[in-house]
Design a protein around this motif. Structure first.
Motif, PDB file in Angstrom:
ATOM      1  N   ILE A 283       0.816  -1.213   0.000  1.00 53.67           N
ATOM      2  CA  ILE A 283       0.000   0.000   0.000  1.00 53.67           C
ATOM      3  C   ILE A 283       0.853   1.269   0.000  1.00 53.67           C
ATOM      4  O   ILE A 283       0.607   2.206  -0.741  1.00 53.67           O
ATOM      5  CB  ILE A 283      -0.976   0.003   1.203  1.00 53.67           C
ATOM      6  N   PHE A 284       1.903   1.270   0.806  1.00 53.46           N
ATOM      7  CA  PHE A 284       2.647   2.502   0.983  1.00 53.46           C
ATOM      8  C   PHE A 284       3.613   2.772  -0.175  1.00 53.46           C
ATOM      9  O   PHE A 284       3.661   3.878  -0.701  1.00 53.46           O
ATOM     10  CB  PHE A 284       3.390   2.450   2.318  1.00 53.46           C
ATOM     11  N   ILE A 285       4.344   1.736  -0.566  1.00 52.78           N
ATOM     12  CA  ILE A 285       5.331   1.900  -1.637  1.00 52.78           C
ATOM     13  C   ILE A 285       4.694   2.442  -2.934  1.00 52.78           C
ATOM     14  O   ILE A 285       5.215   3.379  -3.533  1.00 52.78           O
ATOM     15  CB  ILE A 285       6.080   0.575  -1.893  1.00 52.78           C
TER      16      ILE A 285
ATOM     17  N   ILE B 227       9.065  13.654 -12.163  1.00 56.39           N
ATOM     18  CA  ILE B 227       9.359  13.318 -13.547  1.00 56.39           C
ATOM     19  C   ILE B 227       8.539  14.166 -14.507  1.00 56.39           C
ATOM     20  O   ILE B 227       7.326  14.286 -14.390  1.00 56.39           O
ATOM     21  CB  ILE B 227       9.102  11.821 -13.797  1.00 56.39           C
ATOM     22  N   ASP B 228       9.248  14.799 -15.406  1.00 60.24           N
ATOM     23  CA  ASP B 228       8.585  15.584 -16.432  1.00 60.24           C
ATOM     24  C   ASP B 228       9.199  15.145 -17.752  1.00 60.24           C
ATOM     25  O   ASP B 228      10.365  15.371 -18.004  1.00 60.24           O
ATOM     26  CB  ASP B 228       8.846  17.075 -16.163  1.00 60.24           C
ATOM     27  N   THR B 229       8.415  14.480 -18.567  1.00 62.29           N
ATOM     28  CA  THR B 229       8.978  13.974 -19.819  1.00 62.29           C
ATOM     29  C   THR B 229       9.072  15.066 -20.867  1.00 62.29           C
ATOM     30  O   THR B 229       9.705  14.892 -21.887  1.00 62.29           O
ATOM     31  CB  THR B 229       8.116  12.843 -20.401  1.00 62.29           C
TER      32      THR B 229
ATOM     33  N   PHE C  89       4.045   9.608  -5.933  1.00 66.64           N
ATOM     34  CA  PHE C  89       4.512  10.970  -5.674  1.00 66.64           C
ATOM     35  C   PHE C  89       5.795  11.264  -6.433  1.00 66.64           C
ATOM     36  O   PHE C  89       5.980  12.347  -6.964  1.00 66.64           O
ATOM     37  CB  PHE C  89       4.698  11.182  -4.166  1.00 66.64           C
ATOM     38  N   LEU C  90       6.669  10.242  -6.473  1.00 66.98           N
ATOM     39  CA  LEU C  90       7.917  10.418  -7.206  1.00 66.98           C
ATOM     40  C   LEU C  90       7.645  10.722  -8.667  1.00 66.98           C
ATOM     41  O   LEU C  90       8.131  11.708  -9.224  1.00 66.98           O
ATOM     42  CB  LEU C  90       8.748   9.142  -7.121  1.00 66.98           C
TER      43      LEU C  90
END
Lengths: 395, 337
Positions: free
Chosen positions: A56-58, A70-72, A64-65
């Protein structure tokens, strides 16, 4: 020792009940066994903090990461400038580069060596060299050459840099030729569904699918293996529970937990990342069900093949990898070689991610996604049948 | 088979018709070319405490699994409650209890949740499940531990919990596969007390064990060695078997002085065939003709009484005889002769 000696301690009742014992049979008994298995399995999930944390947490951290970091879209590429001309025209050209927001003109260098070493050292990805005769060539009607050095080690950056610098040069040329007359052709691209081309909008609908897939496969991969490892399967086999009841009973809690996770991730996507849902969410949930069953089926199949939890989890992670790379989650399917395109079509995740983006971004409805549902249901039925056949109540 | 006739073929009570709980006829189990259970015949009657003994890997667990329909018999027939194991396994499983050598309950579930799970699996109606749980908790004294996770119970309590789970559906036959392995003596005694109370209720118990004292407590005992049932009968019958006490020999029990040195001396004497030390006494097989003086036992401080062989003597001599026979059969000279 006779039973009479123990009459006072419950043994009489023991005798009487063993005579009146009646077992529930038919569908009622089946439902009861199913419920017993499902309840027990839910306890296992809830009592295993490490498992809960990872499942659940991972995924939420992952979200969020990806959502924030991340912006492609390629923006603000570090660029160094070697301007030998130092004229009004050369400065105007550099401004045009700057205005695209693709290039970040960081610093100026004063020799070819510096220009090159800035790129080799990774200080800059792009080097622009404007020759000394730049303005003279333009004014005399000749072609002025501008050198754009592009670091090819990151292909998406290189591609964008080449395209955009061509466009800048073209525009500069046209403006020079046309003087004050208007542009003959003006392209006005309109990006549908995701007008700001935000990466989060593209990534998160795929991410929810991959995250839930990971969860479903690892949970169900441990379902039978855990009983094998602890030796409880033998005890279970000695009972009248049927294989089907055992399998369905085990899968129900995993379905519930994974669906809850899917909804949590959706809520986060909507509220934290502001990704609008253009379609009807229940359509997406309806398509999610056969996908979930397919993934649980894969996990179950892994469970029947392995004897330890570690091995099961490793294989589970192994099955997730092709669905990350071949599902269009990261790399667009359209630019794949034709062979891999066909491979991608048999990856269930491909269909689910397309449905997810369809509902969330494009506002697709049941009419557009019926085939996705059909494909996923077929996959679910095939895989669950295979897994159940592998799992027989026989040592 | 060229085995010496065992008491089973002569003396075994032959419970007939509906009275038989387990009826195995010349049944074998094979794993590939390996024969794990070799043409075993056996009947167990209602309320009987039957003990199956044998070294590890001799086929005890395999036989139980096959009787529950988890492994198929390659040949022969087997009936439990008069039902064919091959065709009616699911029905049979609903009426038997099973407790295995490993503690195989769910460690992360509480005692109560384990009970609830098995009550559900056996399809007990809720009211009956409630009543059964109550009775069995009373019987085993598990009350204070109901909300403790099974993995955190001590060995003896784990075992009682396993017992409750195996009995929750009021089975008329319970298989106990080495139920006392790794359990302390007090818990072991308690378990056997419980087993006899169940037997008094007419519940049939099929117990495998390594402990001779447990074997002595069984109404009937079978000894299985390398898949073959070498002996079958009451403990008393087994001790009377020919070959255990060869003609012209007798068993003595010697006590009175410090036994260890006497034991070493005795083993050197020609008239002594076997000697085993039990704490302060020596158990020995000697020539019947040999006098106490011949045996070095004429010390007045010694008490020497004639005794019968123990079950251990029986099983050791049966195993040795079987090994000799197998060696003869497999060695080229033996085969050619």
């Amino acid at each position: 020792m006779s039973a009479a000696d123990h009459a006072g301690d419950g043994f009489e009742a023991f005798r009487s009940s063993s005579q009146m014992l009646m077992r529930q049979s038919g569908w009622l008994g089946s439902a009861q066994r199913l419920y017993a298995v499902a309840r027990k399995e839910l306890f296992h999930v809830l009592r295993d903090p490490a498992m809960l944390f990872f499942t659940i947490f991972i995924p939420i951290v992952e979200m969020f990461l990806l959502g924030f970091a991340i912006d492609t879209n390629v923006r603000r590429i570090r660029t160094v400038v070697f301007d030998l001309a130092r004229t009004q025209e050369s400065r105007r050209l550099l401004d045009q580069f700057k205005n695209t927001d693709i290039f970040l003109l960081k610093e100026e260098v004063f020799s070819d060596e510096e220009l090159k070493s800035a790129i080799v050292s990774g200080q800059a990805r792009i080097g622009i060299k404007i020759p000394e005769d730049y303005s003279r060539q333009i004014l005399s009607g000749n072609t002025a050459q501008v050198l754009i050095l592009v670091d090819g080690s990151e292909s998406s950056i290189a591609g964008t840099a080449v395209n955009v610098s061509n466009a800048v040069a073209l525009r500069a040329s046209l403006e020079h030729l046309l003087q004050d007359r208007p542009m003959p052709v003006d392209s006005r691209p309109q990006v549908l569904f995701n007008p700001d081309t935000r990466s989060a909008n593209f990534f998160i609908p795929g991410l929810m699918v991959v995250v839930c897939q990971m969860m479903a496969v690892t949970l169900s991969a441990t379902a039978i293996v855990r009983e094998k490892e602890n030796g409880t399967i033998e005890q279970l086999f000695m009972t009248p529970v049927r294989s089907g009841e055992l399998i369905i009973g085990k899968l129900i809690p995993y379905m519930v937990v994974t669906t809850v996770e899917f909804i949590i991730v959706t809520i986060l996507m909507r509220i934290v990342f502001q990704v609008p849902i253009h379609g009807f969410y229940l359509t997406l949930l309806a398509i999610f069900m056969p996908f979930l069953l397919t993934m649980l089926g894969i996990g179950l199949w892994i469970s029947t093949q392995t004897n330890t939890r570690d091995a099961a989890q490793q294989i589970a992670i192994g099955t997730v990898i092709p669905s990350i790379f071949l599902s269009g989650y990261v790399f667009p399917l359209d630019s794949m070689p034709i062979f891999f395109w066909y491979v991608a079509q048999i990856v269930p995740t491909t269909w689910m991610i397309d449905a997810s983006r369809g509902v969330i971004l494009r506002g697709a409805s049941w009419a557009e996604l019926g085939s996705h549902s059909l494909v996923l249901w077929s996959m679910a039925i095939v895989i669950l049948t295979l897994a159940s056949a592998r799992f027989q109540k026989h040592l | 088979m060229t085995l010496t006739p065992t008491p089973s073929t002569r003396n075994a009570p032959s419970p007939s018709g509906s009275g038989v709980v387990i009826d195995i006829r010349q049944a074998s189990v094979r794993f590939g070319s390996f024969t794990a259970v070799d043409r075993v015949s056996l009947t167990v009657g209602p309320g009987e405490v039957f003990g199956l003994l044998g070294p590890n890997g001799s086929g005890k667990t395999t036989l139980i699994r096959a009787l529950c329909g988890l492994i198929s018999f390659a040949e022969g027939e087997a009936f439990v409650f008069g039902r064919d194991v091959r065709t009616d396994a699911e029905r049979i499983r609903g009426r038997i209890g099973y407790m295995s050598q490993k503690f195989s309950l769910y460690q992360d579930l509480t005692a109560r949740e384990n009970m609830d799970f098995y009550a559900g699996i056996y399809g007990l109606p809720p009211a009956l499940a409630q009543q059964r749980k109550h009775e069995l908790i009373q019987l085993t004294g598990l009350e204070p531990y109901l909300d403790r996770q099974a993995g955190k119970l001590s060995g003896g309590w784990k075992q009682r919990l396993a017992m409750v789970c195996a009995l929750i559906h009021s089975p008329r036959l319970v298989f106990l596969d080495e139920p006392t392995a790794g359990v302390d003596p007090v818990a072991r005694r308690d378990l056997w007390d419980l087993l006899f109370r169940l037997a008094a209720e007419g519940i049939t118990l099929f117990v495998t064990t390594h402990y001779m004292d447990e074997a002595e407590r069984c109404a009937r005992v079978g000894y299985i060695y390398l898949g073959e049932m070498l002996a079958l009968g009451t403990p008393h019958e087994l001790k009377q078997m020919e070959g255990v006490t060869p003609p012209g020999s007798r068993w003595l029990e010697i006590s009175g002085i410090e036994s260890a040195s006497l034991f070493t001396q005795m083993k050197e004497r020609p008239g002594v065939h076997e000697a085993t030390l039990f704490g302060l006494s020596i158990h020995a097989l000697v020539d019947a003709q040999a006098s106490l003086r011949d045996l070095g036992l004429d010390d007045p401080r010694l008490t020497v009484i004639e005794t019968e062989p123990t079950l251990e003597d029986v099983f050791v001599s049966l195993s040795k005889a079987q090994d000799r026979k197998l060696q003869l059969a497999t060695s080229p000279q033996g085969g050619g002769a």
